[in-house]
Enzyme design. Sequence first.
Site, PDB file in Angstrom:
ATOM      1  N   ASP A   1       0.967  -1.085  -0.023  1.00 23.94           N
ATOM      2  CA  ASP A   1       0.011  -0.112   0.089  1.00 23.94           C
ATOM      3  C   ASP A   1       0.601   1.358  -0.025  1.00 23.94           C
ATOM      4  O   ASP A   1       1.934   1.362   0.584  1.00 23.94           O
ATOM      5  CB  ASP A   1      -0.958  -0.102   1.119  1.00 23.94           C
ATOM      6  CG  ASP A   1      -1.884   0.874   1.153  1.00 23.94           C
ATOM      7  OD1 ASP A   1      -2.324   1.347  -0.163  1.00 23.94           O
ATOM      8  OD2 ASP A   1      -2.462   1.494   2.043  1.00 23.94           O
TER       9      ASP A   1
ATOM     10  N   LEU B   1       9.856 -20.932  -5.565  1.00 22.07           N
ATOM     11  CA  LEU B   1       9.051 -20.082  -4.873  1.00 22.07           C
ATOM     12  C   LEU B   1       7.609 -20.127  -5.608  1.00 22.07           C
ATOM     13  O   LEU B   1       7.515 -20.033  -6.546  1.00 22.07           O
ATOM     14  CB  LEU B   1       9.712 -18.737  -4.903  1.00 22.07           C
ATOM     15  CG  LEU B   1       8.696 -17.649  -4.539  1.00 22.07           C
ATOM     16  CD1 LEU B   1       8.420 -17.434  -2.895  1.00 22.07           C
ATOM     17  CD2 LEU B   1       9.488 -16.078  -4.869  1.00 22.07           C
TER      18      LEU B   1
ATOM     19  N   HIS C   1       2.414   3.633  -8.965  1.00 26.83           N
ATOM     20  CA  HIS C   1       2.168   2.201  -9.215  1.00 26.83           C
ATOM     21  C   HIS C   1       3.293   1.622 -10.206  1.00 26.83           C
ATOM     22  O   HIS C   1       3.636   0.569  -9.838  1.00 26.83           O
ATOM     23  CB  HIS C   1       0.782   2.086 -10.174  1.00 26.83           C
ATOM     24  CG  HIS C   1      -0.526   2.486  -9.330  1.00 26.83           C
ATOM     25  ND1 HIS C   1      -0.686   1.747  -7.990  1.00 26.83           N
ATOM     26  CD2 HIS C   1      -1.579   3.128  -9.385  1.00 26.83           C
ATOM     27  CE1 HIS C   1      -1.814   2.257  -7.588  1.00 26.83           C
ATOM     28  NE2 HIS C   1      -2.425   3.143  -8.380  1.00 26.83           N
TER      29      HIS C   1
HETATM   30  C1  IPE Z   1      -5.325  -2.553  -0.245  1.00 26.42           C
HETATM   31  O1  IPE Z   1      -5.064  -1.341  -0.325  1.00 26.42           O
HETATM   32  C2  IPE Z   1      -5.587  -3.239  -1.493  1.00 26.42           C
HETATM   33  C3  IPE Z   1      -4.083  -3.326  -2.122  1.00 26.42           C
HETATM   34  C4  IPE Z   1      -2.883  -3.100  -1.545  1.00 26.42           C
HETATM   35  C5  IPE Z   1      -4.381  -3.951  -3.090  1.00 26.42           C
HETATM   36  P1  IPE Z   1      -6.483  -0.117  -0.706  1.00 26.42           P
HETATM   37  O2  IPE Z   1      -5.446   1.013  -0.667  1.00 26.42           O
HETATM   38  O3  IPE Z   1      -7.163  -0.708  -1.454  1.00 26.42           O
HETATM   39  O4  IPE Z   1      -6.886  -0.119   1.214  1.00 26.42           O
HETATM   40  P2  IPE Z   1      -7.880   0.830   1.618  1.00 26.42           P
HETATM   41  O5  IPE Z   1      -8.860   1.012   0.703  1.00 26.42           O
HETATM   42  O6  IPE Z   1      -7.165   2.140   1.978  1.00 26.42           O
HETATM   43  O7  IPE Z   1      -8.368   0.057   2.817  1.00 26.42           O
HETATM   44  C1  IPE Z   2      -1.720   0.251  -3.173  1.00 22.50           C
HETATM   45  O1  IPE Z   2      -1.481   1.179  -3.153  1.00 22.50           O
HETATM   46  C2  IPE Z   2      -2.109  -0.464  -4.729  1.00 22.50           C
HETATM   47  C3  IPE Z   2      -3.279  -0.872  -5.242  1.00 22.50           C
HETATM   48  C4  IPE Z   2      -4.215  -0.597  -4.546  1.00 22.50           C
HETATM   49  C5  IPE Z   2      -3.220  -1.294  -6.227  1.00 22.50           C
HETATM   50  P1  IPE Z   2      -2.562   2.553  -3.443  1.00 22.50           P
HETATM   51  O2  IPE Z   2      -2.866   2.674  -4.742  1.00 22.50           O
HETATM   52  O3  IPE Z   2      -3.598   2.129  -2.317  1.00 22.50           O
HETATM   53  O4  IPE Z   2      -1.771   3.850  -2.715  1.00 22.50           O
HETATM   54  P2  IPE Z   2      -2.590   4.821  -1.842  1.00 22.50           P
HETATM   55  O5  IPE Z   2      -2.902   3.965  -0.539  1.00 22.50           O
HETATM   56  O6  IPE Z   2      -3.800   5.462  -2.280  1.00 22.50           O
HETATM   57  O7  IPE Z   2      -1.215   5.756  -1.292  1.00 22.50           O
HETATM   58 MG    MG Z   3      -4.083   2.408  -0.516  1.00 18.01          MG
END
Ligand code: IPE
Ligand code: IPE
Ligand code: MG
Length: 224
Positions: free
Chosen positions: A12, A122, A29
């Site tokens: 995240d 793995l 990303h």
């Molecule tokens: C969780 O992160 C999903 C992934 C890392 C793929 P999110 O960014 O979607 O989670 P919330 O919405 O902040 O809880």
């Molecule tokens: C996690 O990073 C990756 C995915 C959910 C695909 P985020 O896109 O949720 O990044 P933040 O949390 O908004 O910074």
């Molecule tokens: Mg996020």
Amino acid sequence: MNPLNHVAIIMDGNGRWGLKHKKSRNAGHKAGLVIVEKIIQETIKKKIKYLTLFAFSTENWKRPKKEINYLFNLLENFLKKKIKDLHSKNIKLKIIGFKKFSKKLNHLLDTSERKTSKNTKLQINLALNYGSRLELIYAIKKLIRVKKKIDTENINQYLLTKNIPEPDLLIRTGNTRRLSNFLLWQLAYSEIYFEKKLWPDFNEKDYSKIIKKFKKTKRNYGNI
Ligand code: IPE
Ligand code: IPE
Ligand code: MG
């Protein structure tokens, strides 16, 4: 010292990283993908057998179309470019999630899984369109349909993670302390580490530090 067989990661913080450094979430990303490769390498180095990566949740469809398209394009290009390399490194790729993507992506995911299915170094479980609640609902519905007893063993058999041992360690980067519908059943006794760094800033050293701490933690499973 605790044995470490399975690490799960909620990657995240990409969006925030991208906005901060390049004024675009999608740039985050892209940067995050570089870290995925580094962490795979380090996981192999540490002789860990399973790595589960949360890449897209069943709730992430709420995001703007532009971001969703970017994410899936990134994934498609990554697989096209790297699947040979993963295969040559004896890595098995498994998708955990509901495979309802474009025909093209579904096909690419299927062929990637099939190509690497016999590999043993793995296993990477890529959680794509994954949500724990939906997974459990499907499992229980199926058990009722086939008239099987609803117990732990049978539920495990009907989850998307069938035959995958439970994670020993869960890491969530991005300075957020929640599970966001990830492996709610499977994480019952996992050690959980919340990392302040955003995913694109995470590195092998941070990973190794967490693993070191994990290895020294006393795991009780309800016992003393
Ligand atoms: C969780 O992160 C999903 C992934 C890392 C793929 P999110 O960014 O979607 O989670 P919330 O919405 O902040 O809880
Ligand atoms: C996690 O990073 C990756 C995915 C959910 C695909 P985020 O896109 O949720 O990044 P933040 O949390 O908004 O910074
Ligand atoms: Mg996020």
